[in-house]
Design an enzyme around this catalytic site. Structure first.
Site, PDB file in Angstrom:
ATOM      1  N   ARG A 147      59.270  35.318  39.364  1.00 40.48           N
ATOM      2  CA  ARG A 147      60.306  34.195  40.209  1.00 40.48           C
ATOM      3  C   ARG A 147      60.181  34.431  41.977  1.00 40.48           C
ATOM      4  NH1 ARG A 147      62.875  36.931  36.162  1.00 40.48           N
ATOM      5  NH2 ARG A 147      64.568  35.004  34.097  1.00 40.48           N
ATOM      6  N   LYS A 182      67.318  38.878  39.075  1.00 43.94           N
ATOM      7  CA  LYS A 182      67.940  38.125  38.196  1.00 43.94           C
ATOM      8  C   LYS A 182      68.548  38.901  37.081  1.00 43.94           C
ATOM      9  CE  LYS A 182      68.717  33.463  35.149  1.00 43.94           C
ATOM     10  NZ  LYS A 182      68.005  32.408  34.762  1.00 43.94           N
ATOM     11  N   HIS A 228      59.630  27.163  41.427  1.00 40.38           N
ATOM     12  CA  HIS A 228      59.300  27.029  40.128  1.00 40.38           C
ATOM     13  C   HIS A 228      58.351  26.924  39.320  1.00 40.38           C
ATOM     14  CE1 HIS A 228      62.979  29.639  38.091  1.00 40.38           C
ATOM     15  NE2 HIS A 228      63.411  28.786  36.932  1.00 40.38           N
ATOM     16  N   ARG A 266      55.900  29.356  38.145  1.00 35.69           N
ATOM     17  CA  ARG A 266      56.347  30.429  37.218  1.00 35.69           C
ATOM     18  C   ARG A 266      55.683  29.241  36.350  1.00 35.69           C
ATOM     19  NH1 ARG A 266      59.453  35.172  35.142  1.00 35.69           N
ATOM     20  NH2 ARG A 266      61.107  34.025  33.476  1.00 35.69           N
ATOM     21  N   HIS A 322      62.500  36.210  28.475  1.00 30.29           N
ATOM     22  CA  HIS A 322      63.471  35.212  27.698  1.00 30.29           C
ATOM     23  C   HIS A 322      63.760  35.173  26.542  1.00 30.29           C
ATOM     24  CE1 HIS A 322      61.272  30.736  30.138  1.00 30.29           C
ATOM     25  NE2 HIS A 322      62.083  31.221  30.817  1.00 30.29           N
ATOM     26  N   TYR A 357      60.640  25.793  28.645  1.00 29.65           N
ATOM     27  CA  TYR A 357      60.288  26.150  30.003  1.00 29.65           C
ATOM     28  C   TYR A 357      59.025  25.616  30.547  1.00 29.65           C
ATOM     29  CZ  TYR A 357      60.340  28.686  33.786  1.00 29.65           C
ATOM     30  OH  TYR A 357      60.412  29.317  35.111  1.00 29.65           O
TER      31      TYR A 357
END
Length: 182
Positions: A40, A63, A130, A133, A156, A165
């Site tokens: 990220r 995160k 994003h 990623r 995930h 995603y």
């Protein structure tokens, strides 16, 4: 806010990288590190030179607070070494992606602006921080077809989340509908 997409086309991806490299080496390295690690943006920006000198990047994800150990493969190692040779005044304690004004990491807003500037020149939509990623995830899956490992790499909770995603579910639906006609 629009959904960010991966850069699926390898020719477009190479053009994007070349434009960044021509414009600014720091911005190029930021993007190259992002698309080759799947990190990220919040985990990329605080990386210091000392964090990329070995065989792995070691960090704690912002995160999730989980410790990560990311292999620096030979091609990424060559890119990092090239970047560090271009910025040979950097010390081990310097941030890899420092602002010229402050010496601290560029902000996520600045990182977004950098990517958007190139995307706008190229006429690309749905590009943001994003995207790096997601581009990593998309191309990792295209090369390996290993959704289980990709799920672990992206941290995930489910394979479905990983497929959503990186845009695989949308790609599948689009492909199914492309020739459908009643």
């Amino acid at each position: 806010m629009p959904v960010m997409e991966p850069i699926r086309d390898l020719a477009i991806l190479e053009d994007f990288k070349e434009r960044l490299q021509t414009w600014n080496m720091r911005n190029w390295m930021f993007f190259v590190l992002g698309i080759n690690t799947g990190l990220r943006v919040s985990d990329i920006l605080p990386i210091k030179v000392k964090n990329v000198l070995g065989t792995h990047i070691l960090l704690t994800e912002k995160k999730t607070s989980k410790r990560r150990r990311i292999l620096i493969n030979p091609k990424l190692r060559a890119d990092i070494d090239y970047y560090l040779a271009c910025y040979d005044w950097l010390t081990e304690e310097d941030y890899l992606f420092a602002s010229q004004a402050t010496g601290k990491p560029i902000t996520t807003v600045q990182a977004y602006r950098i990517l958007r500037q190139i995307a706008d020149i190229m006429g690309l939509e749905s590009i943001g921080t994003h995207t790096m990623r997601k581009t990593f995830g998309y191309h990792f899956y295209q090369r390996t077809k290993d959704i289980a490992t990709l799920q672990l790499l992206l941290n995930h909770s489910t394979q479905r989340m990983t497929m959503l995603y990186i845009g695989l579910i949308q790609d599948t639906m689009d492909e199914s509908m492309s020739d459908f006609h009643l």
